[in-house]
Motif scaffolding. Sequence first.
Motif, PDB file in Angstrom:
ATOM      1  N   LYS A  81      10.450  66.821   0.306  1.00 59.30           N
ATOM      2  CA  LYS A  81       9.972  66.576   1.606  1.00 59.30           C
ATOM      3  C   LYS A  81       9.547  65.113   1.615  1.00 59.30           C
ATOM      4  N   LEU A  82       9.672  64.584   0.066  1.00 62.34           N
ATOM      5  CA  LEU A  82       9.121  62.630   0.128  1.00 62.34           C
ATOM      6  C   LEU A  82      11.018  62.512   0.294  1.00 62.34           C
ATOM      7  N   PHE A  83      11.249  62.789   0.395  1.00 60.99           N
ATOM      8  CA  PHE A  83      12.906  62.066   0.465  1.00 60.99           C
ATOM      9  C   PHE A  83      12.668  62.641   2.690  1.00 60.99           C
ATOM     10  N   LYS A  84      12.332  63.561   2.880  1.00 59.89           N
ATOM     11  CA  LYS A  84      12.423  63.190   4.140  1.00 59.89           C
ATOM     12  C   LYS A  84      12.187  62.380   5.414  1.00 59.89           C
ATOM     13  N   LEU A  85      10.585  62.562   4.987  1.00 58.34           N
ATOM     14  CA  LEU A  85       9.722  61.822   5.066  1.00 58.34           C
ATOM     15  C   LEU A  85       9.744  60.289   5.460  1.00 58.34           C
ATOM     16  N   PHE A  86      11.126  60.292   4.141  1.00 60.30           N
ATOM     17  CA  PHE A  86      11.838  58.788   3.817  1.00 60.30           C
ATOM     18  C   PHE A  86      12.515  58.555   5.263  1.00 60.30           C
ATOM     19  N   LEU A  87      12.988  59.352   4.533  1.00 59.77           N
ATOM     20  CA  LEU A  87      14.157  59.521   5.952  1.00 59.77           C
ATOM     21  C   LEU A  87      14.006  59.146   7.377  1.00 59.77           C
ATOM     22  N   ILE A  88      12.733  60.292   7.569  1.00 56.00           N
ATOM     23  CA  ILE A  88      12.011  60.034   9.656  1.00 56.00           C
ATOM     24  C   ILE A  88      11.744  58.791   9.477  1.00 56.00           C
ATOM     25  N   PHE A  89      10.789  57.873   8.916  1.00 55.65           N
ATOM     26  CA  PHE A  89      10.955  56.713   8.609  1.00 55.65           C
ATOM     27  C   PHE A  89      11.699  55.725   8.551  1.00 55.65           C
ATOM     28  N   CYS A  90      13.095  55.972   7.792  1.00 56.41           N
ATOM     29  CA  CYS A  90      13.897  54.683   8.296  1.00 56.41           C
ATOM     30  C   CYS A  90      13.861  54.975   9.706  1.00 56.41           C
ATOM     31  N   ARG A  91      14.320  56.447  10.259  1.00 60.03           N
ATOM     32  CA  ARG A  91      14.897  56.307  11.172  1.00 60.03           C
ATOM     33  C   ARG A  91      14.035  56.023  12.906  1.00 60.03           C
TER      34      ARG A  91
ATOM     35  N   ILE B   2       3.341  59.635  16.547  1.00 62.22           N
ATOM     36  CA  ILE B   2       2.202  59.762  15.848  1.00 62.22           C
ATOM     37  C   ILE B   2       2.622  61.196  14.338  1.00 62.22           C
ATOM     38  N   TYR B   3       1.864  61.839  15.407  1.00 61.11           N
ATOM     39  CA  TYR B   3       1.167  63.052  14.693  1.00 61.11           C
ATOM     40  C   TYR B   3       2.771  64.242  14.090  1.00 61.11           C
ATOM     41  N   ASP B   4       3.653  64.317  15.218  1.00 59.51           N
ATOM     42  CA  ASP B   4       5.368  64.523  14.716  1.00 59.51           C
ATOM     43  C   ASP B   4       5.728  64.472  13.450  1.00 59.51           C
ATOM     44  N   ASN B   5       6.275  62.982  13.528  1.00 54.93           N
ATOM     45  CA  ASN B   5       6.840  62.001  13.137  1.00 54.93           C
ATOM     46  C   ASN B   5       5.867  61.981  11.884  1.00 54.93           C
ATOM     47  N   PHE B   6       4.615  61.752  11.129  1.00 53.53           N
ATOM     48  CA  PHE B   6       4.110  60.784   9.890  1.00 53.53           C
ATOM     49  C   PHE B   6       3.274  61.952   9.610  1.00 53.53           C
ATOM     50  N   GLU B   7       1.959  62.650   9.940  1.00 52.87           N
ATOM     51  CA  GLU B   7       1.265  63.115   9.578  1.00 52.87           C
ATOM     52  C   GLU B   7       1.101  64.289   9.458  1.00 52.87           C
ATOM     53  N   THR B   8       2.313  65.103  10.148  1.00 54.33           N
ATOM     54  CA  THR B   8       2.364  66.487   9.651  1.00 54.33           C
ATOM     55  C   THR B   8       3.508  66.588   8.291  1.00 54.33           C
ATOM     56  N   LYS B   9       4.717  65.480   7.902  1.00 57.21           N
ATOM     57  CA  LYS B   9       5.542  65.069   6.965  1.00 57.21           C
ATOM     58  C   LYS B   9       4.745  64.872   5.719  1.00 57.21           C
ATOM     59  N   ILE B  10       3.490  64.356   5.725  1.00 57.55           N
ATOM     60  CA  ILE B  10       2.532  63.409   5.099  1.00 57.55           C
ATOM     61  C   ILE B  10       1.932  64.251   4.614  1.00 57.55           C
ATOM     62  N   LYS B  11       1.392  65.429   5.671  1.00 53.18           N
ATOM     63  CA  LYS B  11       0.964  66.637   5.508  1.00 53.18           C
ATOM     64  C   LYS B  11       2.125  67.881   4.420  1.00 53.18           C
ATOM     65  N   GLU B  12       3.002  68.202   4.696  1.00 49.85           N
ATOM     66  CA  GLU B  12       3.924  68.749   4.122  1.00 49.85           C
ATOM     67  C   GLU B  12       4.162  68.390   2.495  1.00 49.85           C
ATOM     68  N   ALA B  13       3.922  66.854   2.536  1.00 44.94           N
ATOM     69  CA  ALA B  13       5.037  66.591   0.701  1.00 44.94           C
ATOM     70  C   ALA B  13       3.476  66.337   0.663  1.00 44.94           C
ATOM     71  N   THR B  14       2.327  66.642   0.871  1.00 40.68           N
ATOM     72  CA  THR B  14       1.003  66.517   0.443  1.00 40.68           C
ATOM     73  C   THR B  14       0.123  67.319  -0.174  1.00 40.68           C
ATOM     74  N   SER B  15       0.704  68.791   0.355  1.00 40.21           N
ATOM     75  CA  SER B  15       0.275  69.590  -0.398  1.00 40.21           C
ATOM     76  C   SER B  15      -0.084  70.079  -0.775  1.00 40.21           C
ATOM     77  N   GLN B  16      -1.146  70.403  -1.188  1.00 36.37           N
ATOM     78  CA  GLN B  16      -2.072  71.218  -2.915  1.00 36.37           C
ATOM     79  C   GLN B  16      -2.411  69.939  -4.077  1.00 36.37           C
TER      80      GLN B  16
ATOM     81  N   TRP C  98      -1.248  55.922   3.310  1.00 34.79           N
ATOM     82  CA  TRP C  98      -0.456  55.957   3.852  1.00 34.79           C
ATOM     83  C   TRP C  98      -0.196  55.541   5.224  1.00 34.79           C
ATOM     84  N   LEU C  99      -0.521  57.042   5.680  1.00 33.04           N
ATOM     85  CA  LEU C  99       0.147  57.470   7.701  1.00 33.04           C
ATOM     86  C   LEU C  99      -0.169  55.582   7.917  1.00 33.04           C
ATOM     87  N   SER C 100      -1.753  55.160   7.752  1.00 36.83           N
ATOM     88  CA  SER C 100      -1.952  53.353   8.225  1.00 36.83           C
ATOM     89  C   SER C 100      -0.605  52.500   7.740  1.00 36.83           C
TER      90      SER C 100
END
Length: 161
Positions: free
Chosen positions: A57-67, A146-160, A106-108
């Motif tokens: 999930k962190l790698f997916k967030l990285f790829l989304i950020f690169c895109r 911002i919500y779709d690309n970053f915030e939701t992916k941060i929530k997914e990657a950092t759950s628990q 991280w989001l900012s």
Amino acid sequence: MAYQLLINFFLAFIWMFFTGTFTTSGFIIGYLLGLLVIFMMRRFFKNTDFYFIRVLKLFKLFLIFCRELVLANVEVLRLVLSPKLKIQPGIFRYHTELDAGWKVSWLSMLITLTPGTLVVQVSDDNKTLYIHALHMPDKESLKQGIYDNFETKIKEATSQC
């Protein structure tokens, strides 16, 4: 998650010692075998998920950020190279649902590293970001992006966490 990663590294080094191959390929094979062992024993780890899912999930967030980085660079380049500068800059308020301060940081950082946007200020309660955008024809679509690309992916990657 951290102890699963440490166990995986430990198993990889054990594999290297048993096989006598102290090379990168020997470590990778040991790491993959350790990943398989930890996956099979995941039910014995209390209240934690398999750590490699979070790594993916962190790698997916990285790829989304690169895109987003490439798309924002193209958009800023298009705006700057146009014959007439047709930009609509502005500052807007973005309310976040992230609960920890480091997640908001991280989001900012992701927003600031994307060209054309800059986090100007974070509120004291870490729930509101004030963002400057170079070109903001539609504020709501920018917020939704911002919500779709970053915030939701941060929530997914950092759950628990």
